[in-house]
Design an enzyme around this catalytic site. Structure first.
Site, PDB file in Angstrom:
ATOM      1  N   GLN A   5      -7.876  -0.339   3.324  1.00  0.00           N
ATOM      2  CA  GLN A   5      -8.743  -0.905   4.360  1.00  0.00           C
ATOM      3  C   GLN A   5     -10.074  -1.405   3.810  1.00  0.00           C
ATOM      4  O   GLN A   5     -10.750  -2.174   4.487  1.00  0.00           O
ATOM      5  CB  GLN A   5      -9.007   0.125   5.462  1.00  0.00           C
ATOM      6  CG  GLN A   5      -7.832   0.379   6.384  1.00  0.00           C
ATOM      7  CD  GLN A   5      -7.423  -0.863   7.173  1.00  0.00           C
ATOM      8  OE1 GLN A   5      -8.205  -1.804   7.353  1.00  0.00           O
ATOM      9  NE2 GLN A   5      -6.191  -0.878   7.637  1.00  0.00           N
TER      10      GLN A   5
ATOM     11  N   THR B 277      11.997  -7.233 -11.278  1.00  0.00           N
ATOM     12  CA  THR B 277      11.482  -8.594 -11.380  1.00  0.00           C
ATOM     13  C   THR B 277      10.335  -8.769 -10.399  1.00  0.00           C
ATOM     14  O   THR B 277      10.422  -8.369  -9.241  1.00  0.00           O
ATOM     15  CB  THR B 277      12.606  -9.600 -11.093  1.00  0.00           C
ATOM     16  OG1 THR B 277      13.623  -9.421 -12.075  1.00  0.00           O
ATOM     17  CG2 THR B 277      12.101 -11.024 -11.161  1.00  0.00           C
TER      18      THR B 277
ATOM     19  N   SER C 283      -3.669  -3.436  -0.739  1.00  0.00           N
ATOM     20  CA  SER C 283      -2.547  -4.191  -0.196  1.00  0.00           C
ATOM     21  C   SER C 283      -2.954  -5.632   0.068  1.00  0.00           C
ATOM     22  O   SER C 283      -4.086  -5.902   0.485  1.00  0.00           O
ATOM     23  CB  SER C 283      -2.106  -3.514   1.106  1.00  0.00           C
ATOM     24  OG  SER C 283      -1.239  -4.361   1.799  1.00  0.00           O
TER      25      SER C 283
ATOM     26  N   GLY D 276       0.810  -1.216   0.000  1.00  0.00           N
ATOM     27  CA  GLY D 276       0.000   0.000   0.000  1.00  0.00           C
ATOM     28  C   GLY D 276       0.839   1.260   0.000  1.00  0.00           C
ATOM     29  O   GLY D 276       0.534   2.236  -0.696  1.00  0.00           O
TER      30      GLY D 276
ATOM     31  N   CYS E 237       0.945   1.245  12.970  1.00  0.00           N
ATOM     32  CA  CYS E 237       2.170   1.811  12.439  1.00  0.00           C
ATOM     33  C   CYS E 237       2.674   2.965  13.300  1.00  0.00           C
ATOM     34  O   CYS E 237       3.834   3.313  13.253  1.00  0.00           O
ATOM     35  CB  CYS E 237       1.964   2.328  11.021  1.00  0.00           C
ATOM     36  SG  CYS E 237       1.165   1.139   9.979  1.00  0.00           S
TER      37      CYS E 237
END
Lengths: 386, 388
Positions: free
Chosen positions: A181, A239, A201, A71, A328
């Protein structure tokens, strides 16, 4: 002791089918998707399948899904990539006061580069007013970024109304929404809603960490941040994270089926939690939106006079995992910017804990939570600062 | 010709009869910090420690610069005791020195020592001849015997050794030569510095940390483990005891006068630390207190905590300002970890108005309101031990 995981807005456990698929992929799909031989082709096919599943989950065409590392990267790519592409057309962006740090900190970097950024306020439910957006918009506005569901309190922004308003009146303004979310919890229709860029995410929907997507509507001006071999349509070279992509794809496929079949499983659990807590812990206060209006998986509460971190650890000692504010930011002994924006008093904000649900919780364990919360609150209350 | 590291040690010269023991301990400590270099040979000879068969690289030099008892570290070269060989070696050294020297016309000097008196040339002759040789080969150099940019040391011992770099060592005495003490480690800035200062005098450390789950998170415990690990680079292996402290705090909170909570809590910490110290074979306690820093660090409060134990209590920071303490914490690399903002147990049960000048008899009296022995016994049963 039974472990009850209620920190699903921070991250979710892998679904067993996702885990099996990831392990299979780790062993079998080692070819570089860019290689011309059979092994490369096989890896490329896996990516194609995953991209399909994710495109299906968010109702977009398959060639508009760009894989990122998560995200945060998707938000960075959206904000930095479009402002770079639009540098000559304007100097102004609009966002809200309650965005995730990966949006707010990117904007504060853009401010240091000379961009002008307006931060829309929210009401006490955590929702922006469309009128404020109308007033903030200027001739030189190039980008509006408004997150769909707030990670701390679960407030839902009216992004479809915002998007339709922008497309009708300001078709050149790019509209980005952070849907990290809401993916898998609320059905997303970025095309109908007038959204140009949308971030999501994997690890919030039972896929591994380290994989995310940015939906890029065809024709959206965006300059890459990362130059290289031209993977992901040249927007995100490097990659591919094949195991992450395969896991995300599998999770998207399963969730697409859940969302049809068990549409209201999560919201039923949340309502049971709200009811149980209001009966068992009557002094608890709900922060943010009315539980019926907020996101189905997030409930933010405070017990006045108790510090959130202490309660978190007592709950942990009884096997219940929650978080304070946003996971976080719990390293900083700072009041959450979201609770500040909805005008929560300091004593309430200090005590906030977030309970967040997923498909992997069940009603039976949820019904145990109010009593454990009661017990924990009593335990903390016996010893608070005199 | 090969590269090696020369280590010079200082204060242990003074130690007469004990000298072999001190030197052996220093060699052992050096071997320990060089554990990753399993081929390295560490031995002492004629007042120097030689480390051979080791890559002379940053990581090795950094590790050595933290070993107490070393005053200087020299990346060096060695070769045969033969003038032609020595000249070749000096060429290599001057080239190396020039790479590391800035400035247009650097100056140099040769300082020779002839420990092997069978070598035909004296040190004055060596200085002169080798200096002349260098001048011939490096015309950009000038001689300056007082304050040279490049100081080339040449030593004639079992072999010929030479070096131009001198990295300062940590000083002090080899850890393990002066007994053992127990450090009360809170997780703040001060206590790691206090431990480091005592260890510098050759003292081995064990550590005690008080953990107040759920009032402090397990991240706070992780932080103390990290701090201990950082200290081990200087102090050698540390045994960390993590003592559950919540029950004691809760009992004190419910039964004792509010203003005395901090001083009573500290007395319990000292008592438990003393029991652990004696079990570990430690002969003193160390705290990071300095006079007047907080309410529990007034002279009266310090006397009250001292009164709780009979082992000596060392407070190496007692006369230091916070700024001076922070400077050391930064130097020894514990500062960044210390300031991570997890609540530590001292901030939870803090009285609004702590008594700053507690009367000893009142403190002793208040302490009888709880069953101290039983509380301490239970706390000791719950101790977690980490060998770091």
């Amino acid at each position: 002791m039974r472990q009850i995981y209620l920190d699903n807005a921070a991250t979710t456990p892998l679904l067993p089918e996702v885990r099996d698929e990831v392990i299979r992929s780790l062993t079998e799909d080692f070819g570089n998707p860019s290689s011309l031989h059979r092994l490369g082709l096989q890896s490329e096919r896996r990516i194609k399948d995953s991209r399909n599943s994710i495109a299906q989950l968010i109702n977009v065409s398959v060639d508009s899904v760009i894989f990122t590392s998560g995200g945060t990267e998707a938000n960075n790519l959206a904000l930095l990539g479009t402002t770079r592409a639009r540098r000559r057309y304007g100097n102004h962006c609009i966002t809200t006061q309650i965005e995730h740090s990966s949006v707010l900190n990117t904007f504060s970097y853009l401010e240091s580069e000379g961009w002008d950024v307006s931060y829309l306020p929210v009401d006490n439910q955590g929702v922006v007013d469309l009128k404020d957006l109308e007033n903030a918009i200027r001739e030189d506005t190039v980008l509006v970024s408004i997150g769909h569901v707030n990670s701390e309190i679960g407030a839902i922004q009216p992004i479809s109304r915002i998007g339709q308003f922008l497309k009708a009146n300001y078709p050149d303004v790019i509209f980005h929404s952070d849907a990290v979310q809401s993916l898998g919890r609320i059905s997303l229709k970025p095309v109908d809603w007038g959204i140009d860029l949308l971030s999501a995410s994997g690890h919030k929907v039972h896929a591994p960490k380290g994989i995310g997507i940015l939906y890029v509507k065809k024709g959206t001006p965006l300059i890459t941040l990362q130059w290289g071999g031209g993977q992901e349509m040249g927007i995100r070279s490097g990659t591919e994270n094949l195991t992450g992509i395969v896991g995300f794809g599998k999770a998207a496929q399963l969730i697409y089926q859940f969302m049809d079949r068990e549409e209201d499983k999560i919201s039923k659990m949340k309502m049971a939690l709200v009811k149980g807590i209001s009966e068992t812990v009557p002094d608890a206060v709900i922060n943010g939106p009315n539980p019926y209006e907020g996101a189905p998986h997030i409930l933010n509460i405070s017990i006045p006079g108790i510090r959130g971190e202490t309660l978190l650890h007592v709950l942990e000692s009884h096997g219940v995992y929650v978080s304070t504010g946003s996971a976080c930011s719990s390293r900083r002994t700072k009041i959450s910017h979201v609770l500040e924006a909805i005008g929560a008093p300091i004593q309430i904000a200090e005590g906030a804990i977030r309970l967040s649900l997923s498909y992997m919780n069940d009603l039976e364990e949820i019904l145990l939570v109010p009593d454990i919360l009661r017990k924990s609150v009593d335990q903390v209350k016996r010893f608070t600062r005199r | 010709m090969e590269k090696l590291i020369l280590v010079r040690y200082g204060e242990i010269y003074l130690k007469g009869q004990n000298r072999p023991f001190f030197e052996r301990t220093l060699v052992d400590n050096i071997k320990k910090v060089l554990g990753n270099y399993d081929k390295a040979k560490v031995f002492k000879s004629q007042g120097r420690i030689y480390i051979e068969e080791i890559p002379v690289e940053r990581a090795a030099l950094d590790a050595l610069s933290k070993v107490f008892g070393i005053i200087g570290i020299n990346p060096a070269w060695k070769t045969k005791k033969d003038l032609e060989y020595i000249k070749n070696m000096l060429k290599v050294i001057v080239e190396d020195a020039l790479e590391k020297t800035t400035g247009e016309n650097p100056t140099f000097k040769v300082e020779s020592r002839r420990a092997d008196k069978t070598f035909p040339m004296g040190s004055m002759d060596l200085n002169r001849d080798m200096g002349a040789f260098i001048l011939q080969n490096f015309p950009q150099l000038k001689v300056d015997v007082h304050n040279p940019d490049i100081r080339i040391n040449l030593e004639i011992r079992e072999h010929a050794y030479a070096y131009h770099e001198n990295i300062p060592g940590a000083g002090g005495m080899p850890v393990g030569t002066n007994g053992k003490t127990t450090l009360l480690l809170s997780g703040g800035i001060d206590s790691p510095v206090a431990g480091w200062m005592i260890a510098k005098r050759g003292v081995r450390l064990t550590a005690v940390h008080y953990h107040s789950f759920p009032y402090t998170s397990d991240k706070a415990k992780e932080k103390v483990i990290d701090l201990c690990r950082l200290l081990t680079h200087y102090c050698g292996p540390i045994r960390l005891h993590v003592v559950p402290f919540t029950e004691i705090q809760q009992e004190l909170y419910e039964k004792c006068p509010d203003g005395l909570l901090t001083v009573l809590m500290r007395r319990f910490m000292m008592k438990i630390a003393e029991i652990i110290a004696i079990k570990d074979g430690a002969q003193a306690l160390i705290t990071g207190e300095s006079i007047g820093q907080v309410a529990s660090q007034t002279l009266e409060a310090l006397a009250s905590t001292d009164d709780a134990v009979s082992l000596p209590v060392f407070r190496p920071l007692i006369g230091m300002d916070k700024k001076e303490i922070v400077e050391i914490a930064e130097k020894i690399n514990t500062y960044e970890t210390s300031i991570l903002p997890y609540e530590d147990c001292c901030t939870v049960f803090v009285p609004r108005h702590p008594v700053t000048k507690p009367k000893l008899d009142r403190v002793r009296q208040a302490e009888t309101l709880v069953d101290g022995e039983a509380l301490i016994e239970r706390a000791l049963e719950g101790v977690e031990v980490y060998e770091l």
